[in-house]
Motif scaffolding. Structure first.
Motif, PDB file in Angstrom:
ATOM      1  N   LEU A 139      -2.072 -14.244  10.080  1.00 52.02           N
ATOM      2  CA  LEU A 139      -1.045 -14.352   9.359  1.00 52.02           C
ATOM      3  C   LEU A 139      -0.133 -15.359   9.724  1.00 52.02           C
ATOM      4  CD1 LEU A 139       1.491 -13.824   7.621  1.00 52.02           C
ATOM      5  CD2 LEU A 139       1.569 -11.791   8.715  1.00 52.02           C
ATOM      6  N   TYR A 153     -16.518  -5.426  21.684  1.00 50.44           N
ATOM      7  CA  TYR A 153     -15.495  -4.671  21.576  1.00 50.44           C
ATOM      8  C   TYR A 153     -16.386  -3.274  21.095  1.00 50.44           C
ATOM      9  CZ  TYR A 153     -14.413  -5.369  16.760  1.00 50.44           C
ATOM     10  OH  TYR A 153     -15.346  -6.070  15.282  1.00 50.44           O
ATOM     11  N   VAL A 155     -10.631  -2.417  15.777  1.00 56.08           N
ATOM     12  CA  VAL A 155     -10.511  -3.445  14.355  1.00 56.08           C
ATOM     13  C   VAL A 155     -11.351  -3.398  13.187  1.00 56.08           C
ATOM     14  CG1 VAL A 155     -11.930  -6.086  14.299  1.00 56.08           C
ATOM     15  CG2 VAL A 155     -10.905  -4.560  16.851  1.00 56.08           C
ATOM     16  N   VAL A 156     -12.057  -2.107  13.288  1.00 59.22           N
ATOM     17  CA  VAL A 156     -13.121  -2.325  11.878  1.00 59.22           C
ATOM     18  C   VAL A 156     -12.062  -1.519  10.806  1.00 59.22           C
ATOM     19  CG1 VAL A 156     -15.300  -1.198  10.943  1.00 59.22           C
ATOM     20  CG2 VAL A 156     -15.142  -2.779  12.888  1.00 59.22           C
ATOM     21  N   MET A 203      -7.696  -2.853   4.742  1.00 61.14           N
ATOM     22  CA  MET A 203      -7.814  -4.176   3.988  1.00 61.14           C
ATOM     23  C   MET A 203      -8.624  -4.145   3.296  1.00 61.14           C
ATOM     24  SD  MET A 203      -6.312  -7.104   6.501  1.00 61.14           S
ATOM     25  CE  MET A 203      -7.711  -7.292   7.936  1.00 61.14           C
ATOM     26  N   ASP A 246     -19.315  -8.841  17.082  1.00 61.20           N
ATOM     27  CA  ASP A 246     -18.313  -9.993  16.690  1.00 61.20           C
ATOM     28  C   ASP A 246     -18.288 -11.125  16.943  1.00 61.20           C
ATOM     29  OD1 ASP A 246     -17.168 -10.453  14.134  1.00 61.20           O
ATOM     30  OD2 ASP A 246     -15.041  -8.417  15.152  1.00 61.20           O
ATOM     31  N   MET A 268     -11.251 -10.582   3.969  1.00 62.63           N
ATOM     32  CA  MET A 268     -10.655  -9.293   5.051  1.00 62.63           C
ATOM     33  C   MET A 268     -11.795  -9.531   5.518  1.00 62.63           C
ATOM     34  SD  MET A 268      -6.483  -8.499   2.982  1.00 62.63           S
ATOM     35  CE  MET A 268      -6.994  -8.087   1.545  1.00 62.63           C
ATOM     36  N   ALA A 295     -17.178 -12.067  20.390  1.00 64.99           N
ATOM     37  CA  ALA A 295     -16.479 -10.530  21.019  1.00 64.99           C
ATOM     38  C   ALA A 295     -16.928  -9.903  21.714  1.00 64.99           C
ATOM     39  CB  ALA A 295     -15.276 -10.844  20.622  1.00 64.99           C
ATOM     40  N   ASP A 298      -0.301 -13.334  13.601  1.00 67.23           N
ATOM     41  CA  ASP A 298      -0.901 -11.895  14.063  1.00 67.23           C
ATOM     42  C   ASP A 298      -2.096 -11.337  13.246  1.00 67.23           C
ATOM     43  OD1 ASP A 298      -0.230  -9.318  14.007  1.00 67.23           O
ATOM     44  OD2 ASP A 298       0.042  -8.607  11.509  1.00 67.23           O
ATOM     45  N   ALA A 299      -2.893 -11.098  14.367  1.00 65.70           N
ATOM     46  CA  ALA A 299      -4.374 -10.796  14.116  1.00 65.70           C
ATOM     47  C   ALA A 299      -4.439  -9.044  13.421  1.00 65.70           C
ATOM     48  CB  ALA A 299      -5.570 -11.390  14.879  1.00 65.70           C
ATOM     49  N   GLN A 300      -5.129  -9.568  12.453  1.00 69.05           N
ATOM     50  CA  GLN A 300      -5.749  -8.185  11.792  1.00 69.05           C
ATOM     51  C   GLN A 300      -7.099  -8.040  11.755  1.00 69.05           C
ATOM     52  OE1 GLN A 300      -3.138  -6.226   8.727  1.00 69.05           O
ATOM     53  NE2 GLN A 300      -1.426  -7.662   9.289  1.00 69.05           N
ATOM     54  N   GLY A 301      -7.817  -7.224  12.056  1.00 71.84           N
ATOM     55  CA  GLY A 301      -9.051  -6.889  11.886  1.00 71.84           C
ATOM     56  C   GLY A 301     -10.230  -7.718  12.551  1.00 71.84           C
ATOM     57  N   LEU A 302      -9.201  -7.837  13.961  1.00 75.81           N
ATOM     58  CA  LEU A 302      -9.871  -9.332  14.913  1.00 75.81           C
ATOM     59  C   LEU A 302      -9.926  -9.027  16.042  1.00 75.81           C
ATOM     60  CD1 LEU A 302      -8.531 -12.054  13.446  1.00 75.81           C
ATOM     61  CD2 LEU A 302     -10.802 -12.168  13.352  1.00 75.81           C
ATOM     62  N   ALA A 303     -11.085  -9.474  16.896  1.00 75.04           N
ATOM     63  CA  ALA A 303     -11.351  -9.168  18.498  1.00 75.04           C
ATOM     64  C   ALA A 303      -9.655  -8.587  18.674  1.00 75.04           C
ATOM     65  CB  ALA A 303     -12.046  -9.502  19.372  1.00 75.04           C
ATOM     66  N   GLU A 338      -8.683  -1.280  11.228  1.00 74.66           N
ATOM     67  CA  GLU A 338      -8.271  -2.541  10.098  1.00 74.66           C
ATOM     68  C   GLU A 338      -8.481  -3.060   8.942  1.00 74.66           C
ATOM     69  OE1 GLU A 338      -5.748  -3.340  14.220  1.00 74.66           O
ATOM     70  OE2 GLU A 338      -6.130  -4.856  13.234  1.00 74.66           O
ATOM     71  N   ARG A 339     -10.128  -3.419   9.372  1.00 72.76           N
ATOM     72  CA  ARG A 339     -10.692  -3.985   8.274  1.00 72.76           C
ATOM     73  C   ARG A 339     -11.116  -3.535   7.010  1.00 72.76           C
ATOM     74  NH1 ARG A 339     -14.972  -7.172  11.700  1.00 72.76           N
ATOM     75  NH2 ARG A 339     -13.935  -8.226  12.939  1.00 72.76           N
ATOM     76  N   GLY A 382     -11.143 -10.480   9.277  1.00 75.54           N
ATOM     77  CA  GLY A 382     -10.611 -10.282   9.337  1.00 75.54           C
ATOM     78  C   GLY A 382      -9.214 -11.674   9.136  1.00 75.54           C
ATOM     79  N   LEU A 383      -8.442 -11.042   9.725  1.00 81.67           N
ATOM     80  CA  LEU A 383      -6.798 -12.294   8.915  1.00 81.67           C
ATOM     81  C   LEU A 383      -5.774 -12.915  10.332  1.00 81.67           C
ATOM     82  CD1 LEU A 383      -5.020 -12.990   6.033  1.00 81.67           C
ATOM     83  CD2 LEU A 383      -4.311 -11.113   6.258  1.00 81.67           C
TER      84      LEU A 383
END
Lengths: 557, 557
Positions: A467, B447, B453-454, B460, B442, A460, B445, A485-490, B456-457, A464-465
């Motif tokens: 959902l 950012y 973003v990071v 997780m 990344d 993750m 992309a 839903d994107a988490q930890g992504l641009a 959030e990673r 990134g993830l």
């Protein structure tokens, strides 16, 4: 009739610096009576074990044979030798033997973890003998970097084993007994079957320096400092704490301790009557009220730990105290390999405050607690063992130490964790490889390093993830659009639109052309949607995320 | 009338080792014409930037003023000086000036990134002058650890600036021009307003050693090695590659290069006519067919990078080549602080294979490319600047270098990234703090580091994640149970049952007692369910995970 044998089996500590756990056994093959020496932890890092609190040795092998386990011996009170007891003792349930200071620390740890401390038994150093099945064990004082470190003299029907624990050759260690060469020579004179020996500093070529080489330099530094002085070292290094406090006192400064471990250690050492001459300390409030040149703080966090006093002082105000231009910060410590980034973060934050940072780069303010190569050779010469087994080191240390033994004509073997050695004969023989590894303590749960939990976290973090949720109605058709839903992504990529939206559009397209057969098959549908999300993300942001798809079927409810 | 001024503004490289980007300006306040020196990257790590590919300086300030940007100058071809060009040039669109070797590397990078290399202009070292608005710029050869490194001689109406780039004082650097003291003395004789100076090695107290101190020791090592020899160093250190290859040749060994960067650098250096005496190399297939003592591999991965040749050879077979007992592995390199864990992982894996690892701990096989403290003082003395601005270093380096200048009577200032200095007067004056920071590349992309973003990673990775989905039917009632999926969390906890199931049961309980008002309010319902999941996890596994709740309302569809 089956021959009896003497075995050695490291479950931790051999092939790493950390989580020491060494098993010895004596008896017929498969029926050996066992003892365990040390049960320590190692520390996690964001690199490989994010979110993990502590790393423990996997003692499954021993747990399965606990009916044969006679006793647990703890050589000294460092975390990598004692701190897994409170997490793993319930699986072993054997009596724990340790000298006074170590037993006090072990007791505190058991009680903190909600365990009974009854199994902890305080023993005196040799000549007190603990009989544990076929083993007669004595604690032999050695010098190290905390009080009451001990080697173990383990007499067995197959001969004598000396397990050094962590040690150095220091004839003036400040607190505790000096290293006693004559005593070790006398142990050697009686004949030593095997020396199981600390390997940490086998790559250090000069003889180790004594703790007593530090007080003058530290006193000079503290005396010359214009502002507040802050010093950090391992809290368990009681001799160093004393040296630092004496330097403060001699320079007319009051000592203030910061950090839980610092208070705990000073209290325990005082209770154990090891620190009776320690100066009275002041509170942070009192320190804040004194002129800066009248204060010395002794603080935790020599490894840059984010929550320790050092890092907090570097970042800002801690316990009402703020460092500033003209203050001096002394690292009376070395940086453990792997902790450089964290330590440098603290150093640079202190630099931004105008604080002068002094470290041990000139060799004035810290000495190691481990025997260097010439000291190891001295130990070999004193004990004249038939066999040398290197322990307490990474693979490179064990290998170099074994080579050193070979150079001096001593039979040796590199035995990393899980390698069972038969020490009965003239030379060590590898007789088994047993299950070994690491357990992770994570919150209150303990699980295996290979269970995949941490791998999921790393994935993750790296990828990134996304959902995706989708409802399929009673007729087997998608109900509305899939939701993403994107988490930890641009947040957005190539098309300059919100990534979530682009994904949802593409999923709508995919569902539009999905046939009945696909919509009826959860596994296939999930696979198709995952593939589409990944392709979309590669296109938009050049990255393949982890994807979780949840399909809810109204017909199922 | 507004006075004209000379300004200096680091957007990267000051307060860190990495992503160098220094702006100079001359003109009326707010209307200065600008040049940029270097545009490099820094490297991510799992600790703080998981999943990120490269870190770039945030050049927003400069981008907003790009109509005033006259030119970009690249001092040398190291990644931390050149590698952000291909990612950020489109935002700046100014001509890029560099010497031949650097220009070749920059061109390759631009083309690899799908950019035109037209803006890259190859220039000769001084006396060639590039006129860039009010600036007259010349490339002054310096010695470093790769070919054609240059200081910049920047003449302005307010006086002369010398920007050293990365340098050392090496009169026998092996490849390229020796450091020319007389030339620098002559530059100083004309009067230097400001010396903007490399600070990397300000804590190294002995004079730096020459590249020419290495060949004998390396040749001795290679000659004495019984098996295969593998050597790693930075691929860009062309002089070192030559020394290693000559040592191989002199010991009757054929040279095989492994790793993409290694091939690229040797090719580029050869094209630039810097390596015309390099021995012919053999392929991995050919190497595998030769006796081990007839082969030397020169490989990438001196920092333990997981995917580089070193790490792959340490783990197993790479390109058909396998290391074994009796082979020798030479780190002709130093470990960059923060990379210790990765490097030691490689060393220990090699140890497990029985490979003898030799590193620079005895100082025989590597020299630094940066000026040590006495060399910095020599540079100060040669140029006699009015002002010294320390750059290329962490805060502690900048601070120590400024102190060194002050000790020698030179006006100085610590100016970390974002700090604008006015250099017009006798001493530097801080006149502004501008937006600065880091951008993350990344995938494809880019950012901002602070975009979350990071973060959030990391969350997780540290806390694990629970995903909850719930359907609310047309009547506003939960349709079936909520569904929970835990990722990166212990599979079971206190109750010894699957964590997902325990969470689902508790959510069912929560939904049972939810009233209509709560069920109608998405935000509140999500909050209540999140809280329940967290409480349940704290109870079961002692951990508060990240929680994502997705509510699907059939009425919405």
């Amino acid at each position: 009739m089956k021959a009896e044998r003497l075995i050695y089996l490291p479950l931790g500590g051999a092939g790493e610096v950390g989580m020491n756990a060494y098993v010895y056994g004596y008896g017929p093959k498969g029926k050996e009576r066992l003892i365990l020496v040390d049960l320590g932890v190692t520390f996690p890092d964001m690199d490989g074990t994010p979110g993990v609190d502590l790393i423990l040795p996997d003692i499954t092998w021993l747990e399965e044979r606990r009916d044969r386990l006679e006793a647990i011996f703890i050589t000294h009170a460092h975390e990598d030798h004692v701190s897994a007891l409170s997490h793993l003792w319930q699986r072993l349930k054997a009596p724990i033997y340790a000298r006074d200071f170590t037993a006090r620390i072990a007791t505190k740890k058991m009680i903190e973890a909600g365990q009974s401390a009854d199994p902890v038994r305080t023993v005196a150093p040799m000549p007190e003998v603990i009989e544990a099945g076929p083993f007669s064990v004595q604690f032999v004082p050695v010098s190290h970097s905390l009080p009451e470190a001990s080697a173990l003299l383990i007499d067995t029907p197959a001969g004598r084993v000396v397990h050094t624990g962590d040690f150095k050759l220091d004839t003036a260690p400040g607190v505790g007994a000096p290293f006693d060469e004559a005593l070790f020579a006398s142990l050697g004179a009686d004949g030593v079957k095997a020396l199981v020996c600390d390997s940490t500093n086998v790559f250090s070529l000069h003889p180790g320096r004594s703790e007593s080489s530090l007080p003058d330099a530290i006193a000079d530094l503290v005396r010359a400092a214009p502002g507040m002085v802050v010093a950090t070292t391992f809290a368990s290094n009681v001799a160093r704490l004393r040296t630092l406090a004496f330097a403060a006192r001699d320079a007319g400064r009051s000592v203030c301790l910061l950090g839980r471990a610092m208070h705990n250690m000073v209290r325990t050492a005082t209770e154990a009557k090891l620190l009776q001459d320690f100066p009275a300390t002041i509170t942070p409030e009192e320190a804040a009220d004194l002129p800066r040149a009248s204060v010395m703080l002794i603080v935790t966090g020599s490894q840059g730990e984010r929550r320790a006093a050092s890092a907090q002082l570097a970042r800002g105000t801690y316990m009402g105290l703020t460092l500033k231009e003209g203050d001096t910060f002394l690292f009376s410590s070395m940086t453990i390999p792997g902790n450089e980034r964290e330590v440098l973060r603290v150093v640079n934050a202190l630099s931004e405050k105008g604080v002068d940072v002094v470290d041990n780069s000139a060799g004035l303010y810290h000495v190691s607690g481990h025997a260097n190569r010439p000291d190891l050779e001295r130990m070999h010469a004193l004990l004249k063992p038939q066999i040398l087994v290197p322990m307490h080191g990474e693979h490179r240390h064990l290998r170099r130490h074994a080579k050193l033994a070979a150079e001096n004509g001593i039979a040796s073997a590199v035995a990393p964790n899980g390698t069972m050695l038969d020490l009965t004969g003239d030379a060590p023989v590898i007789v088994d490889q047993v299950q070994n590894g690491r357990l992770y303590l994570d919150g209150s749960a303990v699980y295996g390093a290979m269970d995949g939990v941490v791998r999921e976290r790393m994935r993750m973090a790296l990828n990134g993830l996304v959902l995706v949720t989708l409802i399929i109605d009673e007729d087997g058709a998608p109900m509305g659009d899939a939701w993403a839903d994107a988490q930890g992504l641009a947040r957005q990529g190539r098309s300059r639109r919100a990534l979530n939206e682009v994904i949802e559009e593409e999923l709508a397209e995919e569902l539009d052309r999905a046939n009945r057969k696909l919509l009826d098959n959860d596994d296939k549908l999930i696979e198709v949607l995952k593939r589409r999300v990944r392709a979309c993300c590669v296109d938009e942001i050049g990255k393949k995320p982890e994807v979780t798809v949840v399909i809810s079927r109204l017909s199922d409810n």
